[in-house]
Design a protein around this motif. Structure first.
Motif, mmCIF file in Angstrom:
data_model
loop_
_atom_site.group_PDB
_atom_site.id
_atom_site.type_symbol
_atom_site.label_atom_id
_atom_site.label_comp_id
_atom_site.label_asym_id
_atom_site.label_seq_id
_atom_site.Cartn_x
_atom_site.Cartn_y
_atom_site.Cartn_z
ATOM 1 N N UNK A 115 0.830 -1.200 0.000
ATOM 2 C CA UNK A 115 0.000 0.000 0.000
ATOM 3 C C UNK A 115 0.868 1.255 0.000
ATOM 4 N N UNK A 116 0.421 2.286 -0.738
ATOM 5 C CA UNK A 116 1.214 3.513 -0.764
ATOM 6 C C UNK A 116 1.214 4.197 0.596
ATOM 7 N N UNK A 118 2.974 7.333 0.934
ATOM 8 C CA UNK A 118 3.160 8.764 0.707
ATOM 9 C C UNK A 118 2.657 9.105 -0.690
ATOM 10 N N UNK A 120 2.778 12.366 -3.541
ATOM 11 C CA UNK A 120 3.153 13.715 -3.952
ATOM 12 C C UNK A 120 1.862 14.340 -4.466
ATOM 13 N N UNK A 127 -7.783 10.003 -8.882
ATOM 14 C CA UNK A 127 -7.528 8.655 -9.411
ATOM 15 C C UNK A 127 -6.069 8.529 -9.865
ATOM 16 N N UNK A 128 -5.509 9.657 -10.303
ATOM 17 C CA UNK A 128 -4.099 9.636 -10.716
ATOM 18 C C UNK A 128 -3.192 9.652 -9.479
ATOM 19 N N UNK A 130 -3.862 8.499 -6.351
ATOM 20 C CA UNK A 130 -3.830 7.318 -5.482
ATOM 21 C C UNK A 130 -3.217 6.091 -6.141
ATOM 22 N N UNK A 131 -2.991 6.161 -7.461
ATOM 23 C CA UNK A 131 -2.392 4.961 -8.055
ATOM 24 C C UNK A 131 -0.870 4.956 -7.965
ATOM 25 N N UNK A 132 -0.306 5.978 -7.304
ATOM 26 C CA UNK A 132 1.151 5.970 -7.111
ATOM 27 C C UNK A 132 1.525 4.817 -6.168
ATOM 28 N N UNK A 133 2.673 4.269 -6.378
ATOM 29 C CA UNK A 133 3.159 3.251 -5.435
ATOM 30 C C UNK A 133 4.673 3.233 -5.420
ATOM 31 N N UNK B 111 -1.509 0.064 -11.512
ATOM 32 C CA UNK B 111 -2.542 -0.744 -10.858
ATOM 33 C C UNK B 111 -2.133 -2.196 -10.634
ATOM 34 N N UNK B 115 -2.681 -4.449 -4.674
ATOM 35 C CA UNK B 115 -3.023 -3.245 -3.920
ATOM 36 C C UNK B 115 -4.501 -3.217 -3.546
#
Lengths: 488, 468, 243
Positions: A115-116, A118, A120, A127-128, A130-133, B111, B115
């Protein structure tokens, strides 16, 4: 009598090589698991601190360089200008939402590596965001982390089984139990002492060593957390002790006991969790993320195509901005309006994901009672702050922060546009529209997390008590005259 | 003699009550895993196909716009799965299988399914690979551990050997019986492997992958069968052989893989994504870049002997964009290359641990054959990146060559979008990536040899059995 | 050499025990008096061990009465076990503990309060070699284990001693030593029931010999009769008749 039994059992164990090996294993495993968990948490902490430092550095740097910007006559591209609200909103903002690992994080890393933790933040579709990982080797995710919870849940039961499978059965098959009973000893007492002592040999070094390491190396760890961790470990251990006692009390041979106990371990720790997981994901399948991308793409196209309509809708939703808006709408306002439109269009699908996750959680909440391993794991993961409860609280806070930033910029950009700050004259630079970056909404890391629910541990206590009850009955039978065949 | 021994061993095994129960449970689990694996594969494939089609339509129907706008609009490409993914989905859930191809940026896969999963998912899912790699060896050892040791405890072993049975034949007969029982459990897998050969476009590639996949697992079954019988033969009691075999199993499937991977990530650490992204930005958008762009401009002006970019016989913005892309690509190659090197080192270090655990060798090869491992994923990412670069080149060149002819804002149309071919990823032939798995092959063979040596040692001890 | 029998300590009356597929005891009746050694002779499967297990309270008889020093194993198994000691063919001791530790442990389980030196003295009494007292039992011979078993019985000061094939597998000198020990116990008033195949030992040690076959008592021979008759001939006669 108890003391005598304890002394003799202790003497017996001390003189067995395997005991030393097991104690050593217990300590080494605790040490390795702690070190791995500690390094993992430390690396996350470093990233969070780096994010915080760069955010602060950016604020100070902007403050120091402001006079230079104010006095420059060179052309400045607005999208690179840190004093331009639009650039801050869409491109250059250094603003992080972080979930720092808790001091107790090494106990159970859980989903923390997936799960992420942090983000930026920029003004863009959530949607863009929260898809950071964080990129890690996928094999590492497949295999999972070697942490204290792994040792406790997977390995300690194996060690407990390894040392307890022949507790009473050894005496029974070598004949000492017969002599012991004839001397007036209580088989129940003997079994209880054997199991407790052997269990303690596995569990106590693990608990002592891991708690010691947690106290020494994890600053600010609360005693309450250590007590909770130790209690959970003890209860989980007690279940395995009770199971070993019950299997031993059935009077089978040591090899049969070992086979039964290993099958139980395999069922509880390996097969059942996998089955439960497969069942949950098939009963409430998460909608395909590939389809999600398709929808996101379609919504983005739609919103961009209807940008004027989207803008009108945006001002309808935000009349406070419409009243101050200039007649013409600039690129930035349109962009924010489009972002809003995309987020609204995706809301239904996002909610669907949340509903599915809730449905899965609802099922998991009941099904995890089928396996002591899943039950203990979920509590440990929540206790160490790496579970879904804290993560969802973090994500809710991220969303609030995202909204706060959007409102901040939407308002500021509309106002600046109205004031003509973005194009004070033809060909000249835009006026600085944000001079103090500390006025940007900052993420509040002290988001409230619901407290851990320890109630499911009662199930472990109940199961253990049932096993103890059944064991005591079996032991009574073992010691009393038999009608059909000899067991002692 | 061998036939008689084999018949006796088979009868003996057949009459063991636990054999049927264990086999039944394992078969049911494997069937269930195969069914769910097939379902997941089908739904993934249909989604991937449908969305890829939609994406292509979207690309073609994006309307008239500047080529660079189209470059930013970009396209999403999806990694297709081979039918073998139904048996071993490997790292499929742990790496983003969708990549956005756009201007100026090289993206990672998006994705990751994991996750969206509950924490419980970390216990693992019931996949055929999980059953085959983790549960099947356990089943083999639970069936096989008493094969020699129980006979020794009952005293029948001594009697048997005293009556003139060849120890080697006895050992082989027991191995054959255990292997036959365990290999039978592979039946659903064999049926599936045969089934997928029909209706596939690239049958030869799939057939070779399927054959390799089968070979790996049959070797694994053979390996565990020999080790189990050898340990049962070497140790005095059934209890001891069970404990020793369980310890080997736990070390091989639980402890060593996890420790090896955790160790690898400590030894070859990766930057956090935050640090990596910052580095990318820092290294791409530098003054050096501005200077390079200026030099590029000057060289064009010099080459065409003009004083302003407006006088160039093409659109300078298009040429500048392409130069900027190439400049960034070189940095991407270096930075992504460095990261990939670390990731490769982590993988190699993990593969090396297959010398300690046969499960690692089998797991790695199985994922490799089903094209769901790290190397195949990198192959996909590399192809996607090549496609992105080709896209940018075609779009930028189009702007370079045509934008100057137009007065006002230049827009391209369907004919340009059609010049970009649809991204069709083809997994490489296994042989192209085979060099990555040399350690795993070597380990698997080494384990087989070691098990045979252990078997030989056990047979030698068996020869002296009546004297013990 | 033998003392006169006194009041009965072990009484078995009309004992019947049936298992699923066969009847092990068919109305067996026996009495062992204080200070008496009764040898229980019989072929394999005659019911000797079943009778002993019933006496020890490990098996529940279908019919009949058992009394050990006035207590019934069916009702007061704990009290019965306080009154008797048992030495099987292979005395089960903890192999990692020494002879002394085993004796101390089993005696303390039976709530025997003795000092360490008393336990040493007991082991000395049963002639366990001095060097072996503190050695782990895993290195003991069968005879040495039997001696520790007797020491445990001695420490308990039990009223009855039950022996199941005690001399089987012992060399003649160990067997002789063992018989000396149990005779000493009998002289101290302990009632001894000894199931055995060893006709020689039975003839040598026992005050009475009870021959059982197919779960029934077929003949009881007294000490006086034992001196006069050929025990082996008697035994074989009964076994053949039984077969």
């Amino acid at each position: 009598m108890k003391r005598l039994l304890l002394n003799t059992e202790f003497k017996n164990l001390v003189r067995e090589k395997v005991t030393v090996i097991i104690v050593a294993f217990s300590i080494v495993l605790a040490g390795l698991a702690f070190v791995n968990g500690h390094f993992f948490s430390q690396s996350q902490n470093e990233v969070v601190e780096a994010a915080w430092t760069s955010q602060q550095h950016n604020i100070t740097e902007a403050a120091t360089q402001l006079p230079l910007r104010l006095s420059t006559t060179e052309p400045v591209q607005w999208w690179q200008d840190r004093y331009d609200l639009r650039a801050q909103a869409f491109y250059v903002m250094v603003n992080y939402a972080t979930k720092p690992p808790l001091p107790e994080s090494p106990i159970a890393i859980g989903q923390a590596d997936v799960l992420p933790y942090y983000f930026r933040m920029l003004v863009q579709e959530k949607q863009q965001v929260v898809q950071q990982y964080d990129y890690v080797h996928p094999l590492n995710l497949l295999l999972g982390q070697f942490d204290l919870s792994f040792v406790l849940i997977y390995l300690l039961p194996l060690l407990i089984i390894g040392i307890c499978f022949n507790a009473l059965s050894n005496e029974q098959h070598s004949g000492q139990l017969r002599l012991f009973l004839l001397q007036g000893g209580s088989a129940g007492q003997l079994l209880a002492i054997q199991i407790l002592l052997r269990g303690a040999i596995v569990l106590v070094p693990f608990l002592v060593f891991s708690n010691l390491l947690l106290v020494l190396f994890r600053e600010h760890i609360e005693p309450r957390t250590l007590v909770s961790f130790s209690l959970i470990a003890l209860l989980y251990g007690c279940f395995w002790f009770a199971l070993c006692a019950w299997v031993n009390s059935r009077g089978k041979s040591a090899a049969t006991n070992a086979a039964i106990l290993v099958t139980c371990w395999l069922s509880f720790v390996v097969v059942l969790p996998a089955l439960i997981n497969t069942f949950i994901t098939h009963a409430n399948p998460t909608p395909s993320r590939i389809q999600y991308i398709d929808s996101l793409r379609a919504s983005t196209d739609e919103a961009k195509k209807a940008s004027e309509k989207t803008l009108a809708q945006f001002f309808q939703d935000h009349p406070e901005l419409a009243s101050t808006s200039a007649s013409g709408s600039d690129f930035a306002t349109k962009k924010i309006a489009t972002i809003n439109a995309i987020e609204q269009a995706m809301q239904e699908l996002d909610e669907q994901y949340q509903q599915i996750q809730q449905a899965q959680l609802g099922k998991a909440m009941w099904l995890e009672y089928l396996s002591v391993a899943t039950l203990t794991h979920s509590i440990l993961v929540e206790l160490s702050g790496n579970g879904l409860v804290r993560h969802n609280a973090f994500m809710a806070q991220v969303q609030l922060h995202h909204q706060a930033l959007q409102s901040f910029f939407a308002k500021g950009i509309v106002e600046a546009n109205q004031n003509g700050d973005f194009s004070p004259c033809k060909g000249c630079n835009a006026r600085p529209t944000i001079t103090d970056l500390s006025t940007l909404p900052q993420f509040d890391t002290n988001f409230s997390t619901p407290s851990v629910n320890f109630a499911p541990m009662l199930w472990l206590i109940l199961l253990s008590l049932l096993l103890v009850y059944s064991t005591s009955r079996n032991v009574c039978v073992l010691a009393s005259p038999q009608t059909t065949k000899m067991v002692v | 003699m061998f036939r008689e021994t084999l018949t006796k061993e088979w009868l003996d095994a057949k009459r063991q009550g636990q054999l049927w129960w264990l086999s039944l449970i394992a078969s049911l689990l494997l069937l269930l895993a195969c069914t769910t694996g097939w379902q997941s594969y089908q739904s993934y494939q249909s989604d991937a196909k449908e969305v890829a089609q939609q994406e292509q339509m979207r690309w073609l129907n994006q309307g008239e716009k500047g080529p660079h706008s189209a470059a930013h609009y970009g396209i999403y490409v999806i990694k297709p799965a081979t039918p073998l993914v139904a048996l071993d989905d490997g790292l499929q859930e742990y790496q983003g299988n969708v990549v956005r191809l756009e201007a100026h940026t090289r993206n990672d896969g998006m994705f990751r399914t994991v996750q969206d999963n509950l924490p419980m998912a970390r216990f693992g899912s019931l996949t055929p690979a999980f059953v085959l790699q983790v549960l099947l060896p356990l089943l083999i050892l639970l069936i096989g551990y008493p094969m020699f040791s129980a006979e020794r405890e009952q005293g029948t072993l001594k009697q048997l050997l005293a009556s003139g049975v060849e120890p080697l034949q006895l050992f082989m007969a027991k191995c054959c019986v255990l292997f036959a029982i365990s290999a039978t459990l592979l039946l659903p897998v064999i049926v599936y492997l045969l089934f997928i050969q029909f209706g596939q476009s690239d049958t030869a590639k799939l057939a070779s992958r399927s054959a390799g996949f089968f070979m790996v697992y049959i070797s694994y079954v053979a390996l565990w069968s020999i080790i189990t019988i050898a340990m049962s033969c070497l140790l005095k009691s059934a209890r001891r052989s069970l404990i020793a075999l369980l310890t080997i199993w736990a070390l091989s499937t639980l402890l060593i893989p996890k420790l090896a991977m955790n160790y690898s990530t400590h030894v070859y650490p990766l930057d956090s994504s935050q640090a990596f992204q910052n580095r990318l930005k820092r290294e791409v958008y530098t003054e050096h870049r501005e200077m390079a762009l200026e030099r590029f401009k000057q060289s064009l002006l010099q080459e065409y002997a003009v004083s302003s970019t407006n006088e160039l016989p093409f659109d300078f913005a298009g040429a500048r964009l392409q130069f900027g892309e190439q400049y960034a690509d070189a940095i991407f190659d270096r930075l992504f290359g460095e990261r990939l090197e670390q990731l490769q080192s982590q993988t190699d270090s993990y593969f090396l641990a297959s010398l300690l655990s046969p499960m690692i060798a089998v797991q790695s090869l199985s994922m490799a054959f089903s094209a769901s491992d790290f190397h195949h994923h990198q192959h996909f990412l590399a192809q996607a990146e090549q496609h992105r670069r080709m896209m940018q080149r075609v779009l930028n060149h189009n702007q370079r060559d045509h934008a100057h002819k137009n007065k006002g804002h230049y827009v391209a149309n369907l004919s340009l979008w059609q010049q970009i071919p649809k991204f069709e990823y083809q997994p490489s032939a296994f042989t192209d990536l085979a060099h990555h798995y040399q350690v795993n092959w070597f380990s698997l063979i080494l384990w087989l040899i070691a098990s045979l040596l252990l078997g030989t040692f056990a047979v030698r001890k068996l020869t002296k059995e009546p004297l013990r | 050499m033998q003392t006169q029998p006194k009041r009965p300590v072990i009484q078995i009356d009309n004992l019947v025990k049936t298992f699923a597929d066969h009847t092990a005891l068919q109305g067996l009746s026996l009495t062992v008096n204080q200070g008496e050694i009764l040898a229980l002779l019989g072929p394999n499967g005659a019911g000797k061990t079943t009778a002993i297990n019933c006496l020890l309270g490990f098996l529940k008889p279908d019919k009949g009465c058992i009394s050990v020093a006035g207590y019934s194993p069916q009702k007061d198994v704990a009290l019965v076990r306080q009154q008797l000691a048992y030495i099987p063919e292979q005395v089960a001791l903890y192999p990692r503990l020494s002879g002394l530790e085993n004796l101390a442990y089993f005696s303390k389980v039976a709530k025997v309060a003795m000092a360490d030196c008393d336990f040493r003295a007991l082991l000395d009494t049963v002639s366990l070699p001095n060097h072996a007292i503190d050695q782990p039992v895993s290195g003991y011979s069968k005879g040495m284990r039997q001696k520790v078993g007797i020491a445990i019985a001695l420490a308990k000061k039990s009223k009855a001693l039950i022996l199941d094939e005690p001399t089987s597998g012992l060399d003649p000198s160990a067997s002789h030593e063992f018989s000396q020990l149990i005779q000493r116990l009998a002289r101290q008033g302990v009632a001894i029931l000894m199931a055995t195949h060893d006709l020689f030992r039975a003839q040598e040690d026992a005050h009475r010999v009870a021959i059982i076959n197919k779960g029934k008592l077929v003949e009881t021979l007294h000490y006086q009769q034992l001196q006069e008759t050929q025990l082996e001939a008697h035994y074989l006669k009964h076994i053949k008749v039984g077969a």
